[in-house]
Design a protein around this motif. Structure first.
Motif, PDB file in Angstrom:
ATOM      1  N   ILE A  10       0.059  -5.754  -4.640  1.00 31.85           N
ATOM      2  CA  ILE A  10      -0.693  -5.684  -2.860  1.00 31.85           C
ATOM      3  C   ILE A  10       0.816  -5.552  -2.623  1.00 31.85           C
ATOM      4  CG2 ILE A  10      -0.163  -7.552  -1.255  1.00 31.85           C
ATOM      5  CD1 ILE A  10      -1.956  -9.747  -2.845  1.00 31.85           C
ATOM      6  N   ILE A  11       0.526  -4.233  -0.972  1.00 27.66           N
ATOM      7  CA  ILE A  11       1.535  -4.092  -0.155  1.00 27.66           C
ATOM      8  C   ILE A  11       1.579  -4.450   0.948  1.00 27.66           C
ATOM      9  CG2 ILE A  11       3.256  -2.170   0.343  1.00 27.66           C
ATOM     10  CD1 ILE A  11       1.842  -0.638  -1.952  1.00 27.66           C
ATOM     11  N   ASP A  12       2.226  -5.144   1.103  1.00 30.32           N
ATOM     12  CA  ASP A  12       1.595  -5.976   2.973  1.00 30.32           C
ATOM     13  C   ASP A  12       2.974  -6.548   3.647  1.00 30.32           C
ATOM     14  OD1 ASP A  12       1.050  -7.015   5.023  1.00 30.32           O
ATOM     15  OD2 ASP A  12      -1.168  -7.342   4.653  1.00 30.32           O
ATOM     16  N   ASP A  13       3.210  -6.021   4.550  1.00 27.40           N
ATOM     17  CA  ASP A  13       4.375  -7.049   4.762  1.00 27.40           C
ATOM     18  C   ASP A  13       4.575  -8.518   5.444  1.00 27.40           C
ATOM     19  OD1 ASP A  13       3.570  -6.004   6.711  1.00 27.40           O
ATOM     20  OD2 ASP A  13       4.914  -6.817   8.558  1.00 27.40           O
ATOM     21  N   GLU A  14       3.748  -9.077   5.876  1.00 33.91           N
ATOM     22  CA  GLU A  14       3.111 -10.224   6.275  1.00 33.91           C
ATOM     23  C   GLU A  14       2.904 -11.344   5.064  1.00 33.91           C
ATOM     24  OE1 GLU A  14       3.039 -11.439   9.594  1.00 33.91           O
ATOM     25  OE2 GLU A  14       2.868  -9.668  10.073  1.00 33.91           O
ATOM     26  N   LYS A  15       3.997 -11.782   5.026  1.00 30.06           N
ATOM     27  CA  LYS A  15       3.623 -13.009   3.816  1.00 30.06           C
ATOM     28  C   LYS A  15       1.876 -13.744   4.024  1.00 30.06           C
ATOM     29  CE  LYS A  15       6.615 -16.092   2.032  1.00 30.06           C
ATOM     30  NZ  LYS A  15       7.851 -17.225   1.931  1.00 30.06           N
ATOM     31  N   SER A  16       1.602 -14.227   4.352  1.00 26.61           N
ATOM     32  CA  SER A  16       0.675 -15.534   4.585  1.00 26.61           C
ATOM     33  C   SER A  16       0.037 -14.026   4.738  1.00 26.61           C
ATOM     34  CB  SER A  16       0.313 -15.538   6.300  1.00 26.61           C
ATOM     35  OG  SER A  16      -0.137 -14.910   7.232  1.00 26.61           O
ATOM     36  N   ASP A  17      -0.411 -12.676   4.123  1.00 29.16           N
ATOM     37  CA  ASP A  17      -1.999 -11.651   3.716  1.00 29.16           C
ATOM     38  C   ASP A  17      -1.193 -12.514   2.299  1.00 29.16           C
ATOM     39  OD1 ASP A  17      -2.954 -11.691   6.027  1.00 29.16           O
ATOM     40  OD2 ASP A  17      -1.925  -9.605   6.761  1.00 29.16           O
ATOM     41  N   PHE A  18       0.149 -11.956   2.296  1.00 31.77           N
ATOM     42  CA  PHE A  18      -0.557 -11.561   0.331  1.00 31.77           C
ATOM     43  C   PHE A  18      -0.414 -12.873  -0.468  1.00 31.77           C
ATOM     44  CE2 PHE A  18       4.909 -11.312   1.337  1.00 31.77           C
ATOM     45  CZ  PHE A  18       4.762 -12.533   0.382  1.00 31.77           C
ATOM     46  N   ILE A  19       0.053 -14.009   0.442  1.00 31.33           N
ATOM     47  CA  ILE A  19       0.296 -15.112  -0.882  1.00 31.33           C
ATOM     48  C   ILE A  19      -1.797 -15.347  -0.020  1.00 31.33           C
ATOM     49  CG2 ILE A  19      -0.044 -17.537   0.044  1.00 31.33           C
ATOM     50  CD1 ILE A  19       2.503 -16.659   1.076  1.00 31.33           C
ATOM     51  N   ALA A  20      -2.415 -14.892   0.563  1.00 30.55           N
ATOM     52  CA  ALA A  20      -3.718 -15.725   0.339  1.00 30.55           C
ATOM     53  C   ALA A  20      -4.704 -14.783  -0.283  1.00 30.55           C
ATOM     54  CB  ALA A  20      -4.374 -15.262   1.985  1.00 30.55           C
ATOM     55  N   LEU A  21      -4.192 -13.754  -0.390  1.00 25.10           N
ATOM     56  CA  LEU A  21      -4.474 -12.094  -1.121  1.00 25.10           C
ATOM     57  C   LEU A  21      -4.014 -12.972  -2.960  1.00 25.10           C
ATOM     58  CD1 LEU A  21      -4.268  -9.510   0.785  1.00 25.10           C
ATOM     59  CD2 LEU A  21      -5.793 -10.373   0.250  1.00 25.10           C
ATOM     60  N   SER A  22      -3.190 -13.092  -2.979  1.00 29.09           N
ATOM     61  CA  SER A  22      -3.227 -13.562  -4.150  1.00 29.09           C
ATOM     62  C   SER A  22      -3.836 -15.060  -5.114  1.00 29.09           C
ATOM     63  CB  SER A  22      -1.268 -13.737  -4.785  1.00 29.09           C
ATOM     64  OG  SER A  22      -0.245 -13.190  -4.270  1.00 29.09           O
ATOM     65  N   GLU A  23      -4.053 -15.769  -3.751  1.00 29.43           N
ATOM     66  CA  GLU A  23      -4.468 -17.608  -3.812  1.00 29.43           C
ATOM     67  C   GLU A  23      -6.203 -16.806  -4.488  1.00 29.43           C
ATOM     68  OE1 GLU A  23      -3.736 -19.251  -1.162  1.00 29.43           O
ATOM     69  OE2 GLU A  23      -1.598 -20.572  -1.775  1.00 29.43           O
ATOM     70  N   ILE A  24      -6.662 -15.251  -4.204  1.00 29.96           N
ATOM     71  CA  ILE A  24      -8.024 -15.321  -4.002  1.00 29.96           C
ATOM     72  C   ILE A  24      -8.493 -14.537  -5.006  1.00 29.96           C
ATOM     73  CG2 ILE A  24     -10.408 -13.512  -3.589  1.00 29.96           C
ATOM     74  CD1 ILE A  24      -8.847 -13.850  -0.384  1.00 29.96           C
ATOM     75  N   LEU A  25      -7.048 -13.662  -5.533  1.00 27.86           N
ATOM     76  CA  LEU A  25      -7.103 -13.226  -6.763  1.00 27.86           C
ATOM     77  C   LEU A  25      -6.433 -13.544  -8.420  1.00 27.86           C
ATOM     78  CD1 LEU A  25      -6.905  -9.773  -5.328  1.00 27.86           C
ATOM     79  CD2 LEU A  25      -8.866 -10.498  -5.898  1.00 27.86           C
ATOM     80  N   SER A  26      -5.632 -14.667  -8.000  1.00 31.91           N
ATOM     81  CA  SER A  26      -4.700 -14.685  -9.134  1.00 31.91           C
ATOM     82  C   SER A  26      -5.644 -15.133 -10.446  1.00 31.91           C
ATOM     83  CB  SER A  26      -3.922 -15.743  -8.843  1.00 31.91           C
ATOM     84  OG  SER A  26      -3.524 -16.470  -7.931  1.00 31.91           O
ATOM     85  N   ASP A  27      -6.645 -15.570 -10.332  1.00 37.15           N
ATOM     86  CA  ASP A  27      -6.994 -16.266 -11.097  1.00 37.15           C
ATOM     87  C   ASP A  27      -7.598 -15.336 -12.371  1.00 37.15           C
ATOM     88  OD1 ASP A  27      -8.273 -16.111  -9.319  1.00 37.15           O
ATOM     89  OD2 ASP A  27     -11.021 -17.325 -10.566  1.00 37.15           O
ATOM     90  N   GLU A  28      -8.117 -14.313 -11.406  1.00 38.18           N
ATOM     91  CA  GLU A  28      -8.872 -13.211 -12.066  1.00 38.18           C
ATOM     92  C   GLU A  28      -8.276 -12.311 -12.837  1.00 38.18           C
ATOM     93  OE1 GLU A  28     -13.167 -11.263 -12.173  1.00 38.18           O
ATOM     94  OE2 GLU A  28     -12.949 -12.678 -10.512  1.00 38.18           O
ATOM     95  N   PHE A  29      -6.977 -11.920 -12.044  1.00 39.38           N
ATOM     96  CA  PHE A  29      -6.041 -10.889 -11.891  1.00 39.38           C
ATOM     97  C   PHE A  29      -5.059 -11.302 -12.229  1.00 39.38           C
ATOM     98  CE2 PHE A  29     -10.126  -9.721  -9.759  1.00 39.38           C
ATOM     99  CZ  PHE A  29     -11.009  -8.766 -10.585  1.00 39.38           C
ATOM    100  N   SER A  30      -3.798 -10.587 -12.620  1.00 36.86           N
ATOM    101  CA  SER A  30      -2.501 -10.097 -12.683  1.00 36.86           C
ATOM    102  C   SER A  30      -2.036  -9.668 -11.326  1.00 36.86           C
ATOM    103  CB  SER A  30      -1.660 -10.248 -14.238  1.00 36.86           C
ATOM    104  OG  SER A  30      -0.397  -9.411 -13.597  1.00 36.86           O
ATOM    105  N   VAL A  31      -1.462 -10.368 -10.419  1.00 38.84           N
ATOM    106  CA  VAL A  31      -1.227 -10.396  -9.408  1.00 38.84           C
ATOM    107  C   VAL A  31       0.377  -9.691  -8.923  1.00 38.84           C
ATOM    108  CG1 VAL A  31      -2.315 -10.527  -6.827  1.00 38.84           C
ATOM    109  CG2 VAL A  31      -3.998 -10.858  -8.560  1.00 38.84           C
ATOM    110  N   TYR A  32       0.581  -9.186  -8.182  1.00 39.14           N
ATOM    111  CA  TYR A  32       2.244  -9.538  -7.597  1.00 39.14           C
ATOM    112  C   TYR A  32       2.298  -8.242  -6.463  1.00 39.14           C
ATOM    113  CZ  TYR A  32       1.704  -4.613 -10.415  1.00 39.14           C
ATOM    114  OH  TYR A  32       2.445  -3.274 -10.713  1.00 39.14           O
ATOM    115  N   ALA A  33       2.973  -8.843  -5.426  1.00 38.57           N
ATOM    116  CA  ALA A  33       2.724  -7.644  -3.979  1.00 38.57           C
ATOM    117  C   ALA A  33       4.867  -7.870  -3.926  1.00 38.57           C
ATOM    118  CB  ALA A  33       2.909  -9.615  -3.141  1.00 38.57           C
ATOM    119  N   VAL A  34       4.272  -6.917  -2.927  1.00 41.52           N
ATOM    120  CA  VAL A  34       5.575  -5.612  -2.679  1.00 41.52           C
ATOM    121  C   VAL A  34       5.450  -5.985  -0.927  1.00 41.52           C
ATOM    122  CG1 VAL A  34       7.260  -4.207  -2.875  1.00 41.52           C
ATOM    123  CG2 VAL A  34       6.195  -4.835  -5.109  1.00 41.52           C
TER     124      VAL A  34
END
Length: 343
Positions: A10-34
């Motif tokens: 995930i490439i996004d400067d908004e912390k709230s967005d990449f936290i939300a996306l991580s929560e949605i996807l991390s149960d199925e995928f390996s997720v990391y954000a920058v």
């Protein structure tokens, strides 16, 4: 053993967005954000995520600049990029897709939609990976079978040594140089070079139909011997045609057939088996003719000594416009020192 999860960057400067996306996807995928775009580009090249989720509005570099750099790199250009952004308008979406975006999701996003669209991209990635693995397996099988046939030809025609392997290397040198100079570019750009070069090793497969007594004769060949050996071109075509009929394989064997059938034609029309001249001769035959004759000249035979590289180069240059295509000889003259380096 548990299967490794597909990875999402995930490439996004908004912390709230990449936290939300991580929560949605991390149960199925390996997720990391920058958060930082330049760091994200380096991370993508290093880790090669399966899918990238990319915001557009970011400081320093926006999402359009990021995807442009991703697609400009041979390392990352094939990674699917899904834009996930607050820009909800057609112009922004069209620009994102035109730059190579695989999908476009607008904020605020639905958890189920995000997950479904990411899953769709992952399915495409996994299918492509399976296809590549199958293709690699087929190529390894193809190369193995070709190597076996090459060994059979060399065992049958013992005097030629590693002729088939060396001529393939000469061919590669010539084609690379012709592409750089733009010689016969329209034809050569249609070639898969690795496939074409590998297939050229079968150009003498027709010799399997010629008597070993003739091929390995230590005395000067008679006219009858020479006429028998000349049949290896048309015999080679017939053998390859029969393989095509059985397997349905086209690209590799199409190249092989043209190399086998036309490498003894001459520019002036005095070659065999069809007495074609000039550009009537398929390009495969015109290029391989130079490589084939060069190797024959520098190789010792019972009826002749091995010529030096310099002597072989002079003979081929002197035969430009008679035996050989002048444009190909011109390229050969420029890169002939590379020929001398082939073991």
């Amino acid at each position: 053993m548990e299967n490794k999860k597909n990875s999402i960057l995930i490439i996004d400067d908004e912390k709230s967005d990449f936290i939300a996306l991580s929560e949605i996807l991390s149960d199925e995928f390996s997720v990391y954000a920058v958060k930082d775009s330049r760091t994200a580009l380096a991370t993508a090249e290093r880790d090669l995520p399966d899918v990238i989720l990319l915001d557009i509005i970011m400081p320093e570099m926006d999402g359009y600049d990021v995807i442009a750099q991703l697609k400009d790199s041979a390392i990352t250009r094939d990674i699917p990029v899904v834009f996930i952004t607050g820009l909800d308008n057609k112009v922004a979406e069209e620009k994102a897709l035109a730059l190579g975006g695989a999908d476009y999701i607008t904020k605020p996003f639905s958890s189920s939609v995000v997950k479904l669209r990411v899953r769709n991209q992952i399915k495409l990635v996994n299918r492509a990976r399976m296809f590549e693995q199958r293709t690699d397996k087929l190529l390894r099988l193809q190369n193995s079978m070709t190597s076996i046939l090459v060994h059979m030809v060399e065992s049958h025609d013992r005097l030629t040594g590693k002729h088939l392997v060396r001529t393939a290397e000469y061919l590669k040198i010539l084609v690379h140089s012709m592409l750089k100079k733009g010689i016969y570019l329209n034809e050569l750009k249609e070639w898969d070079l690795d496939i074409a070069v590998s297939s050229s090793r079968l150009h003498d497969i027709g010799k399997l139909t010629i008597s070993e007594a003739i091929l390995n004769k230590t005395q000067q060949l008679t006219k009858g011997d020479y006429e028998a050996i000349k049949l290896h071109t048309s015999s080679g075509e017939k053998i390859i045609n029969s393989i095509i009929a059985e397997t349905g394989e086209e690209d590799f064997l199409r190249h092989a057939k043209l190399f086998a059938g036309y490498h003894h034609e001459r520019w002036d029309g005095n070659g065999y088996p069809r007495n074609l001249s000039g550009e009537q001769i398929p390009l495969h035959g015109r290029i391989l003719a130079v490589a084939d004759v060069y190797d024959a000249l520098i190789s010792e035979r019972p009826y002749k000594p091995a010529y030096s590289h310099r002597q072989a180069m002079k003979i081929i240059k002197d035969d430009s416009g008679s035996k050989f295509d002048p444009q190909i000889v011109e390229v050969f003259a420029e890169v002939s020192d590379l020929f001398a380096c082939v073991p």
